[in-house]
Design a protein around this motif. Sequence first.
Motif, PDB file in Angstrom:
ATOM      1  N   ASP A 152       0.830  -1.213   0.000  1.00 45.36           N
ATOM      2  CA  ASP A 152       0.000   0.000   0.000  1.00 45.36           C
ATOM      3  C   ASP A 152       0.865   1.265   0.000  1.00 45.36           C
ATOM      4  OD1 ASP A 152      -2.282  -1.566   0.004  1.00 45.36           O
ATOM      5  OD2 ASP A 152      -2.682  -1.313   2.151  1.00 45.36           O
ATOM      6  N   ARG A 153       1.922   1.280   0.816  1.00 36.06           N
ATOM      7  CA  ARG A 153       2.828   2.446   0.864  1.00 36.06           C
ATOM      8  C   ARG A 153       3.509   2.640  -0.489  1.00 36.06           C
ATOM      9  NH1 ARG A 153       4.451   0.397   5.926  1.00 36.06           N
ATOM     10  NH2 ARG A 153       6.297  -0.476   4.942  1.00 36.06           N
ATOM     11  N   ASN A 154       3.969   1.544  -1.081  1.00 36.69           N
ATOM     12  CA  ASN A 154       4.651   1.644  -2.378  1.00 36.69           C
ATOM     13  C   ASN A 154       3.698   2.129  -3.468  1.00 36.69           C
ATOM     14  OD1 ASN A 154       7.063   0.806  -1.283  1.00 36.69           O
ATOM     15  ND2 ASN A 154       6.849  -1.308  -1.931  1.00 36.69           N
ATOM     16  N   GLN A 155       2.469   1.628  -3.453  1.00 36.96           N
ATOM     17  CA  GLN A 155       1.489   2.073  -4.441  1.00 36.96           C
ATOM     18  C   GLN A 155       1.176   3.555  -4.257  1.00 36.96           C
ATOM     19  OE1 GLN A 155      -1.726  -0.730  -3.902  1.00 36.96           O
ATOM     20  NE2 GLN A 155      -0.966  -2.069  -5.513  1.00 36.96           N
ATOM     21  N   ALA A 156       1.051   3.994  -3.014  1.00 35.35           N
ATOM     22  CA  ALA A 156       0.795   5.413  -2.754  1.00 35.35           C
ATOM     23  C   ALA A 156       1.960   6.272  -3.245  1.00 35.35           C
ATOM     24  CB  ALA A 156       0.555   5.640  -1.258  1.00 35.35           C
ATOM     25  N   GLN A 157       3.167   5.790  -3.041  1.00 40.68           N
ATOM     26  CA  GLN A 157       4.341   6.536  -3.497  1.00 40.68           C
ATOM     27  C   GLN A 157       4.380   6.593  -5.022  1.00 40.68           C
ATOM     28  OE1 GLN A 157       8.087   4.839  -2.289  1.00 40.68           O
ATOM     29  NE2 GLN A 157       9.133   6.822  -2.422  1.00 40.68           N
ATOM     30  N   ILE A 158       4.046   5.519  -5.685  1.00 42.12           N
ATOM     31  CA  ILE A 158       4.008   5.499  -7.152  1.00 42.12           C
ATOM     32  C   ILE A 158       2.963   6.479  -7.659  1.00 42.12           C
ATOM     33  CG2 ILE A 158       3.377   4.074  -9.151  1.00 42.12           C
ATOM     34  CD1 ILE A 158       4.687   1.692  -7.643  1.00 42.12           C
ATOM     35  N   ILE A 159       1.788   6.478  -7.047  1.00 43.43           N
ATOM     36  CA  ILE A 159       0.717   7.403  -7.455  1.00 43.43           C
ATOM     37  C   ILE A 159       1.161   8.844  -7.264  1.00 43.43           C
ATOM     38  CG2 ILE A 159      -1.600   8.227  -6.856  1.00 43.43           C
ATOM     39  CD1 ILE A 159      -2.291   5.247  -6.297  1.00 43.43           C
ATOM     40  N   GLU A 160       1.825   9.117  -6.142  1.00 45.67           N
ATOM     41  CA  GLU A 160       2.297  10.476  -5.876  1.00 45.67           C
ATOM     42  C   GLU A 160       3.321  10.910  -6.928  1.00 45.67           C
ATOM     43  OE1 GLU A 160       4.973  12.747  -2.533  1.00 45.67           O
ATOM     44  OE2 GLU A 160       3.615  11.153  -1.867  1.00 45.67           O
ATOM     45  N   LEU A 161       4.253  10.029  -7.263  1.00 36.53           N
ATOM     46  CA  LEU A 161       5.262  10.364  -8.269  1.00 36.53           C
ATOM     47  C   LEU A 161       4.651  10.555  -9.648  1.00 36.53           C
ATOM     48  CD1 LEU A 161       8.115   7.943  -7.139  1.00 36.53           C
ATOM     49  CD2 LEU A 161       8.075  10.442  -6.899  1.00 36.53           C
ATOM     50  N   LEU A 162       3.708   9.696 -10.000  1.00 39.31           N
ATOM     51  CA  LEU A 162       3.038   9.839 -11.296  1.00 39.31           C
ATOM     52  C   LEU A 162       2.226  11.129 -11.343  1.00 39.31           C
ATOM     53  CD1 LEU A 162       1.892   6.171 -11.979  1.00 39.31           C
ATOM     54  CD2 LEU A 162       3.675   7.446 -13.178  1.00 39.31           C
ATOM     55  N   THR A 163       1.580  11.482 -10.248  1.00 39.85           N
ATOM     56  CA  THR A 163       0.806  12.716 -10.188  1.00 39.85           C
ATOM     57  C   THR A 163       1.712  13.927 -10.390  1.00 39.85           C
ATOM     58  OG1 THR A 163      -0.763  11.691  -8.674  1.00 39.85           O
ATOM     59  CG2 THR A 163      -0.763  14.089  -8.745  1.00 39.85           C
ATOM     60  N   GLN A 164       2.919  13.892  -9.817  1.00 39.23           N
ATOM     61  CA  GLN A 164       3.863  14.991  -9.988  1.00 39.23           C
ATOM     62  C   GLN A 164       4.337  15.098 -11.436  1.00 39.23           C
ATOM     63  OE1 GLN A 164       7.046  14.341  -7.198  1.00 39.23           O
ATOM     64  NE2 GLN A 164       5.709  14.553  -5.412  1.00 39.23           N
ATOM     65  N   LEU A 165       4.397  13.975 -12.129  1.00 41.33           N
ATOM     66  CA  LEU A 165       4.871  13.984 -13.508  1.00 41.33           C
ATOM     67  C   LEU A 165       3.806  14.440 -14.502  1.00 41.33           C
ATOM     68  CD1 LEU A 165       6.943  10.672 -13.654  1.00 41.33           C
ATOM     69  CD2 LEU A 165       7.810  13.016 -13.694  1.00 41.33           C
ATOM     70  N   VAL A 166       2.544  14.330 -14.134  1.00 45.21           N
ATOM     71  CA  VAL A 166       1.473  14.721 -15.053  1.00 45.21           C
ATOM     72  C   VAL A 166       1.599  16.206 -15.364  1.00 45.21           C
ATOM     73  CG1 VAL A 166      -1.043  14.981 -15.299  1.00 45.21           C
ATOM     74  CG2 VAL A 166      -0.086  12.899 -14.282  1.00 45.21           C
ATOM     75  N   GLY A 167       1.553  16.534 -16.650  1.00 48.46           N
ATOM     76  CA  GLY A 167       1.615  17.946 -17.051  1.00 48.46           C
ATOM     77  C   GLY A 167       3.028  18.441 -17.294  1.00 48.46           C
ATOM     78  N   ARG A 168       4.034  17.716 -16.873  1.00 46.27           N
ATOM     79  CA  ARG A 168       5.413  18.141 -17.127  1.00 46.27           C
ATOM     80  C   ARG A 168       5.808  17.809 -18.560  1.00 46.27           C
ATOM     81  NH1 ARG A 168       9.499  16.611 -12.235  1.00 46.27           N
ATOM     82  NH2 ARG A 168       8.530  17.899 -10.647  1.00 46.27           N
ATOM     83  N   ARG A 169       6.588  18.653 -19.105  1.00 42.99           N
ATOM     84  CA  ARG A 169       7.105  18.385 -20.435  1.00 42.99           C
ATOM     85  C   ARG A 169       8.216  17.364 -20.335  1.00 42.99           C
ATOM     86  NH1 ARG A 169       8.740  24.029 -22.581  1.00 42.99           N
ATOM     87  NH2 ARG A 169      10.146  22.663 -23.704  1.00 42.99           N
ATOM     88  N   PRO A 170       8.248  16.390 -21.237  1.00 47.20           N
ATOM     89  CA  PRO A 170       9.275  15.335 -21.162  1.00 47.20           C
ATOM     90  C   PRO A 170      10.697  15.884 -21.229  1.00 47.20           C
ATOM     91  CG  PRO A 170       7.612  14.790 -22.805  1.00 47.20           C
ATOM     92  CD  PRO A 170       7.324  16.168 -22.317  1.00 47.20           C
ATOM     93  N   ASP A 171      10.900  16.988 -21.935  1.00 48.95           N
ATOM     94  CA  ASP A 171      12.244  17.533 -22.058  1.00 48.95           C
ATOM     95  C   ASP A 171      12.599  18.538 -20.957  1.00 48.95           C
ATOM     96  OD1 ASP A 171      10.488  19.456 -22.888  1.00 48.95           O
ATOM     97  OD2 ASP A 171      11.608  19.984 -24.712  1.00 48.95           O
TER      98      ASP A 171
END
Length: 78
Positions: free
Chosen positions: A57-76
């Motif tokens: 559960d902790r690892n899944q929450a951390q993955i979701i948090e990291l993915l949420t931070q990446l949303v909207g960022r430009r790949p470059d």
Amino acid sequence: MPEGPIAQSELAALTRSFEEVAGKHDREFGIIKSETAVRLQIGNLDQKAEALDMKIDRNQAQIIELLTQLVGRRPDAG
């Protein structure tokens, strides 16, 4: 017909030998003889499974948090 002293001592030696081998076999294969020991093992497995669930559960929450931070960022954008 009563057994002689030699037969009795041979029987006793065979019995001891059998019990030693049986005890060794039980230890090697982890045979559990008491219900209490079985319950303790099940309790330990339940605790380990619960701890593993919490870690997942902790690892899944951390993955979701990291993915949420990446949303909207430009790949470059690095």
